[in-house]
Design an enzyme around this catalytic site. Sequence first.
Site, mmCIF file in Angstrom:
data_model
loop_
_atom_site.group_PDB
_atom_site.id
_atom_site.type_symbol
_atom_site.label_atom_id
_atom_site.label_comp_id
_atom_site.label_asym_id
_atom_site.label_seq_id
_atom_site.Cartn_x
_atom_site.Cartn_y
_atom_site.Cartn_z
ATOM 1 N N GLY A 127 30.730 44.880 51.530
ATOM 2 C CA GLY A 127 31.698 44.744 52.598
ATOM 3 C C GLY A 127 32.250 46.074 53.074
ATOM 4 O O GLY A 127 32.551 46.240 54.253
ATOM 5 N N ASP A 153 35.464 35.212 51.188
ATOM 6 C CA ASP A 153 34.155 35.573 51.744
ATOM 7 C C ASP A 153 33.022 35.039 50.872
ATOM 8 O O ASP A 153 32.017 35.710 50.660
ATOM 9 C CB ASP A 153 34.038 37.093 51.892
ATOM 10 C CG ASP A 153 32.913 37.501 52.846
ATOM 11 O OD1 ASP A 153 32.563 36.691 53.737
ATOM 12 O OD2 ASP A 153 32.397 38.621 52.713
#
Length: 281
Positions: free
Chosen positions: A18, A126
């Site tokens: 990320g 996520d």
Amino acid sequence: MNQPIRGYTLTQWVGSGGMGEVYQAYHTATQRTVAIKMLSRVEQAERFRNEAAVQASLRHPHIALVYEFFVENNLSCLVLEYIEGPTIEQYIKKSGPLSEEVAWNLLAQIASAMDYLHNRGIVHRDLKAGNVKIARQGKAKLLDFGLARFANSPKLTHEGYVIGTTGSMAPEQFSGQSSSASDCWALGVLLYEMLTGQSPFGGSTLSEISRRIQKADYVAPQKLNPRLSKASERLIDKLLTVSPDRRFTARQVVEALRHPHLLDSPDWVGQMRKWWDRVKP
């Protein structure tokens, strides 16, 4: 790449997370192979430290361990357990849908990890097929806590800012809201993808995907995989529900997978609500 960093020798590039690049590395003193995530965006330093703090506090068989966090020559590094094996996303791309037995086994492990997080006031935010690895003997390992936060920790995004991976986001996340129920929606997306090989909310534009998600408008999984049991279809329905309050919790998912008879009875009220969510303006 062979220049040691705090005793770690980088051996190969693994991929991008990320907020940084991930490398496989070897620590000579401990003779341990690890994964090192290096921050690539300086403006994300606070979030990177948050990831280290969240994941370092966790001990669960289906969550990758954090060994240490350090800053070397202004480079922030997160040292993680190295997991050999493909992500669920990689496996599906190469081999297609998983069998129902394998998918249920993986989902049970991931739901157990999510229940562990939620009981500690942590929301992952996520969860997706690219953030779960399939290790040896079919053991699932949850990765990448870059967007996770404690329920009582300061927000690292502006109010209303959309955060997450679009195809796995829950309806409420498009308004900047997230909770443990948002992670449970992502469990439903993950199960759908494992059983069909496709995303439940495909579309040619982000606005189309967003519209379908906010109405829970997806093709019945049995149309894509006619061999699926009613139990799998009903479990997906229990998770891909617009209202967060009506979704199964991670604990309920674990229980349903242990006792499939809990999914035997059709939920007519739930089906009517889902129909209304899809047709209402």
